[in-house]
Design an enzyme around this catalytic site. Sequence first.
Site, PDB file in Angstrom:
ATOM      1  N   VAL A  12       0.838  -1.202   0.000  1.00 48.99           N
ATOM      2  CA  VAL A  12       0.000   0.000   0.000  1.00 48.99           C
ATOM      3  C   VAL A  12       0.874   1.254   0.000  1.00 48.99           C
ATOM      4  O   VAL A  12       0.588   2.227  -0.711  1.00 48.99           O
ATOM      5  CB  VAL A  12      -0.964  -0.009   1.211  1.00 48.99           C
ATOM      6  CG1 VAL A  12      -1.794   1.265   1.230  1.00 48.99           C
ATOM      7  CG2 VAL A  12      -1.878  -1.227   1.174  1.00 48.99           C
ATOM      8  N   SER A  34      12.315  -4.775   5.724  1.00 51.45           N
ATOM      9  CA  SER A  34      12.113  -6.086   6.363  1.00 51.45           C
ATOM     10  C   SER A  34      11.048  -6.869   5.599  1.00 51.45           C
ATOM     11  O   SER A  34      11.149  -8.088   5.469  1.00 51.45           O
ATOM     12  CB  SER A  34      11.710  -5.926   7.830  1.00 51.45           C
ATOM     13  OG  SER A  34      10.533  -5.145   7.943  1.00 51.45           O
ATOM     14  N   PHE A  70       2.857   3.981   7.131  1.00 49.36           N
ATOM     15  CA  PHE A  70       2.405   2.646   6.713  1.00 49.36           C
ATOM     16  C   PHE A  70       3.209   1.539   7.376  1.00 49.36           C
ATOM     17  O   PHE A  70       2.733   0.413   7.488  1.00 49.36           O
ATOM     18  CB  PHE A  70       2.572   2.478   5.191  1.00 49.36           C
ATOM     19  CG  PHE A  70       1.761   3.443   4.382  1.00 49.36           C
ATOM     20  CD1 PHE A  70       0.447   3.161   4.065  1.00 49.36           C
ATOM     21  CD2 PHE A  70       2.308   4.636   3.945  1.00 49.36           C
ATOM     22  CE1 PHE A  70      -0.316   4.052   3.327  1.00 49.36           C
ATOM     23  CE2 PHE A  70       1.552   5.530   3.208  1.00 49.36           C
ATOM     24  CZ  PHE A  70       0.242   5.236   2.899  1.00 49.36           C
ATOM     25  N   TYR A 138      -3.106  -7.918  16.203  1.00 52.98           N
ATOM     26  CA  TYR A 138      -2.840  -6.945  15.135  1.00 52.98           C
ATOM     27  C   TYR A 138      -3.828  -5.780  15.233  1.00 52.98           C
ATOM     28  O   TYR A 138      -3.423  -4.606  15.291  1.00 52.98           O
ATOM     29  CB  TYR A 138      -2.945  -7.642  13.769  1.00 52.98           C
ATOM     30  CG  TYR A 138      -3.030  -6.692  12.616  1.00 52.98           C
ATOM     31  CD1 TYR A 138      -1.952  -5.881  12.272  1.00 52.98           C
ATOM     32  CD2 TYR A 138      -4.203  -6.578  11.860  1.00 52.98           C
ATOM     33  CE1 TYR A 138      -2.043  -4.988  11.215  1.00 52.98           C
ATOM     34  CE2 TYR A 138      -4.302  -5.697  10.817  1.00 52.98           C
ATOM     35  CZ  TYR A 138      -3.213  -4.899  10.488  1.00 52.98           C
ATOM     36  OH  TYR A 138      -3.315  -4.010   9.447  1.00 52.98           O
ATOM     37  N   LYS A 142      -3.263  -1.643  16.307  1.00 49.58           N
ATOM     38  CA  LYS A 142      -3.653  -0.508  15.454  1.00 49.58           C
ATOM     39  C   LYS A 142      -4.636   0.398  16.206  1.00 49.58           C
ATOM     40  O   LYS A 142      -4.572   1.629  16.097  1.00 49.58           O
ATOM     41  CB  LYS A 142      -4.280  -1.023  14.153  1.00 49.58           C
ATOM     42  CG  LYS A 142      -3.287  -1.699  13.221  1.00 49.58           C
ATOM     43  CD  LYS A 142      -2.429  -0.661  12.500  1.00 49.58           C
ATOM     44  CE  LYS A 142      -1.504  -1.283  11.471  1.00 49.58           C
ATOM     45  NZ  LYS A 142      -0.883  -0.292  10.594  1.00 49.58           N
ATOM     46  N   PHE A 166     -10.489  -1.736   4.688  1.00 53.75           N
ATOM     47  CA  PHE A 166     -11.125  -3.046   4.620  1.00 53.75           C
ATOM     48  C   PHE A 166     -10.204  -3.926   3.759  1.00 53.75           C
ATOM     49  O   PHE A 166      -9.012  -3.933   4.013  1.00 53.75           O
ATOM     50  CB  PHE A 166     -12.588  -2.894   4.200  1.00 53.75           C
ATOM     51  CG  PHE A 166     -13.418  -2.427   5.389  1.00 53.75           C
ATOM     52  CD1 PHE A 166     -13.185  -1.184   5.981  1.00 53.75           C
ATOM     53  CD2 PHE A 166     -14.351  -3.255   5.986  1.00 53.75           C
ATOM     54  CE1 PHE A 166     -13.867  -0.775   7.130  1.00 53.75           C
ATOM     55  CE2 PHE A 166     -15.051  -2.859   7.128  1.00 53.75           C
ATOM     56  CZ  PHE A 166     -14.800  -1.614   7.694  1.00 53.75           C
ATOM     57  N   HIS A 184      -3.449 -13.280   2.066  1.00 58.04           N
ATOM     58  CA  HIS A 184      -4.643 -12.637   1.511  1.00 58.04           C
ATOM     59  C   HIS A 184      -5.238 -13.428   0.355  1.00 58.04           C
ATOM     60  O   HIS A 184      -4.523 -14.021  -0.446  1.00 58.04           O
ATOM     61  CB  HIS A 184      -4.313 -11.213   1.071  1.00 58.04           C
ATOM     62  CG  HIS A 184      -4.030 -10.312   2.236  1.00 58.04           C
ATOM     63  ND1 HIS A 184      -3.076  -9.346   2.221  1.00 58.04           N
ATOM     64  CD2 HIS A 184      -4.587 -10.268   3.468  1.00 58.04           C
ATOM     65  CE1 HIS A 184      -3.046  -8.729   3.392  1.00 58.04           C
ATOM     66  NE2 HIS A 184      -3.949  -9.279   4.165  1.00 58.04           N
ATOM     67  N   MET A 202     -10.691 -22.804   0.843  1.00 55.74           N
ATOM     68  CA  MET A 202     -11.684 -21.787   1.220  1.00 55.74           C
ATOM     69  C   MET A 202     -12.074 -22.068   2.666  1.00 55.74           C
ATOM     70  O   MET A 202     -12.649 -23.125   2.982  1.00 55.74           O
ATOM     71  CB  MET A 202     -12.900 -21.860   0.298  1.00 55.74           C
ATOM     72  CG  MET A 202     -12.547 -21.577  -1.161  1.00 55.74           C
ATOM     73  SD  MET A 202     -13.998 -21.453  -2.224  1.00 55.74           S
ATOM     74  CE  MET A 202     -14.602 -23.137  -2.193  1.00 55.74           C
ATOM     75  N   ARG A 216     -16.434 -10.092   2.207  1.00 51.08           N
ATOM     76  CA  ARG A 216     -15.491  -9.003   2.465  1.00 51.08           C
ATOM     77  C   ARG A 216     -15.704  -7.885   1.449  1.00 51.08           C
ATOM     78  O   ARG A 216     -16.179  -8.111   0.346  1.00 51.08           O
ATOM     79  CB  ARG A 216     -14.033  -9.503   2.343  1.00 51.08           C
ATOM     80  CG  ARG A 216     -13.627 -10.497   3.428  1.00 51.08           C
ATOM     81  CD  ARG A 216     -13.514  -9.824   4.786  1.00 51.08           C
ATOM     82  NE  ARG A 216     -13.088 -10.738   5.826  1.00 51.08           N
ATOM     83  CZ  ARG A 216     -13.914 -11.491   6.558  1.00 51.08           C
ATOM     84  NH1 ARG A 216     -15.227 -11.465   6.350  1.00 51.08           N
ATOM     85  NH2 ARG A 216     -13.444 -12.282   7.507  1.00 51.08           N
TER      86      ARG A 216
HETATM   87  N1  UFG Z   1      -9.528 -16.875   2.738  1.00 55.54           N
HETATM   88  C1  UFG Z   1      -9.675 -18.169   2.289  1.00 55.54           C
HETATM   89  N2  UFG Z   1      -8.572 -18.827   1.861  1.00 55.54           N
HETATM   90  C2  UFG Z   1      -7.337 -18.269   1.852  1.00 55.54           C
HETATM   91  C3  UFG Z   1      -7.191 -16.933   2.314  1.00 55.54           C
HETATM   92  C4  UFG Z   1      -8.307 -16.273   2.755  1.00 55.54           C
HETATM   93  O1  UFG Z   1     -10.772 -18.728   2.279  1.00 55.54           O
HETATM   94  O2  UFG Z   1      -6.359 -18.947   1.458  1.00 55.54           O
HETATM   95  C5  UFG Z   1     -10.714 -16.163   3.175  1.00 55.54           C
HETATM   96  C6  UFG Z   1     -10.625 -15.703   4.614  1.00 55.54           C
HETATM   97  O3  UFG Z   1     -11.036 -16.717   5.493  1.00 55.54           O
HETATM   98  C7  UFG Z   1     -11.554 -14.499   4.595  1.00 55.54           C
HETATM   99  C8  UFG Z   1     -11.404 -13.939   3.179  1.00 55.54           C
HETATM  100  O4  UFG Z   1     -10.838 -14.994   2.409  1.00 55.54           O
HETATM  101  O5  UFG Z   1     -12.867 -14.917   4.766  1.00 55.54           O
HETATM  102  C9  UFG Z   1     -10.463 -12.755   3.099  1.00 55.54           C
HETATM  103  O6  UFG Z   1      -9.262 -13.101   3.779  1.00 55.54           O
HETATM  104  P1  UFG Z   1      -7.950 -12.202   3.724  1.00 55.54           P
HETATM  105  O7  UFG Z   1      -6.913 -12.895   4.533  1.00 55.54           O
HETATM  106  O8  UFG Z   1      -7.646 -11.852   2.319  1.00 55.54           O
HETATM  107  O9  UFG Z   1      -8.408 -10.866   4.433  1.00 55.54           O
HETATM  108  P2  UFG Z   1      -9.057 -10.668   5.883  1.00 55.54           P
HETATM  109  O10 UFG Z   1     -10.480 -10.279   5.644  1.00 55.54           O
HETATM  110  O11 UFG Z   1      -8.795 -11.747   6.821  1.00 55.54           O
HETATM  111  O12 UFG Z   1      -8.137  -9.497   6.366  1.00 55.54           O
HETATM  112  C10 UFG Z   1      -8.386  -8.153   6.114  1.00 55.54           C
HETATM  113  C11 UFG Z   1      -7.086  -7.390   6.138  1.00 55.54           C
HETATM  114  C12 UFG Z   1      -6.426  -7.524   7.485  1.00 55.54           C
HETATM  115  C13 UFG Z   1      -7.375  -7.100   8.525  1.00 55.54           C
HETATM  116  C14 UFG Z   1      -8.674  -7.854   8.424  1.00 55.54           C
HETATM  117  C15 UFG Z   1      -9.713  -7.381   9.371  1.00 55.54           C
HETATM  118  O13 UFG Z   1      -6.252  -7.889   5.133  1.00 55.54           O
HETATM  119  O14 UFG Z   1      -5.282  -6.714   7.511  1.00 55.54           O
HETATM  120  O15 UFG Z   1      -9.215  -7.686   7.127  1.00 55.54           O
HETATM  121  O16 UFG Z   1     -10.481  -8.465   9.802  1.00 55.54           O
HETATM  122  F1  UFG Z   1      -6.863  -7.340   9.758  1.00 55.54           F
END
Ligand code: UFG
Length: 321
Positions: A12, A34, A70, A138, A142, A166, A184, A202, A216
């Site tokens: 970002v 890092s 950031f 985490y 924040k 988000f 992610h 999933m 999401r």
């Molecule tokens: N997911 C899968 N399989 C994967 C990876 C993710 O099914 O291999 C699902 C997760 O369970 C979730 C969705 O995809 O339901 C999105 O997951 P991400 O890890 O991409 O993102 P998150 O929603 O967990 O995380 C985001 C931000 C974080 C923040 C969080 C707040 O990336 O920094 O929202 O809850 F902390």
Amino acid sequence: MKLLVTGGAGYVGSVCAARLVEAGHEVVVLDDLSTGHADAVPDGVRLIEGDINDVIGEVLAEGFDGVLHFAAKSLVGESMQDPAKYWHGNVGTALTLLDAMLEHGTPRLVFSSTAACYGEPDEVPIPETAPTRPTNTYGATKLAIDHAITGYAAAHGLAAVSLRYFNVAGAYGRFGERHATETHLIPIVLQVASGTREKVAMYGDDYPTEDGTCVRDYIHVVDLADAHVKAIGAATAGEHRIYNLGNGFGFTVKQVVEACREVTGHEIPADVAPRRAGDPAVLVASSEKARTELGWKPERVDLAGIVRDAWEFTRSRSQGA
Ligand code: UFG
């Protein structure tokens, strides 16, 4: 303005640095590399390689109109296993930064906060007035920084804006997501399409959503970056403003996988796996406040378009470009 971007060699941060330069600002990046990459720093931007805790005083003594902060640790799972890394690395470092800003009279701050501050929401879309009950370390770090910024703004006249992201996705040309540890969804799914991962897991299909998988709010990284450009301009002395950044609507994990199949033309095998601990069923932002007060409007809201930009980036990297 002359602006310091900490973490400007990361995903970002690099896109924001590029958009700030395009908006006419002078940008300097401070990054310890890092998790960031020196070649992600935009052309013409000076990179200072160093740890905020060691060099921030010396850097800010140069004179800056503002800082966009950031630089942080951002893996939810790791934050639960190694909280000290997050309390010291995120909160401790942010306090060092705030103190140095006061000492050197740096007037403006834009801070990368997160939807993880809210935890499991009572209402969706989530407004900034929602209760903050982070479910992981985490998010707790924040949120702690947000509280510190509120206090510094009130007491010392700092002009501050926290932006609660988000699900950031997409890419901006050569600036995109390349984490050594990828957690992610969209980059993981695209790794399958590019042949570096066998299949997608999933996490859970028994959530109370339309197809059972989590919902999401995916926001394009360029729209997110543009909110930072507006935020640094709108920051007002003595105020700490907080804005949620999302598109205001959600997609399920299955819909994301399907969009990736359509964009890439790859079948992308995907299995249902157990739920991942700490995942709320639905996280969707209300970004009304950012729209009204910053005059910000996300322009790249189409999921296929977001995936296409991420895919272009993934392909260019895997071709070694
Ligand atoms: N997911 C899968 N399989 C994967 C990876 C993710 O099914 O291999 C699902 C997760 O369970 C979730 C969705 O995809 O339901 C999105 O997951 P991400 O890890 O991409 O993102 P998150 O929603 O967990 O995380 C985001 C931000 C974080 C923040 C969080 C707040 O990336 O920094 O929202 O809850 F902390």
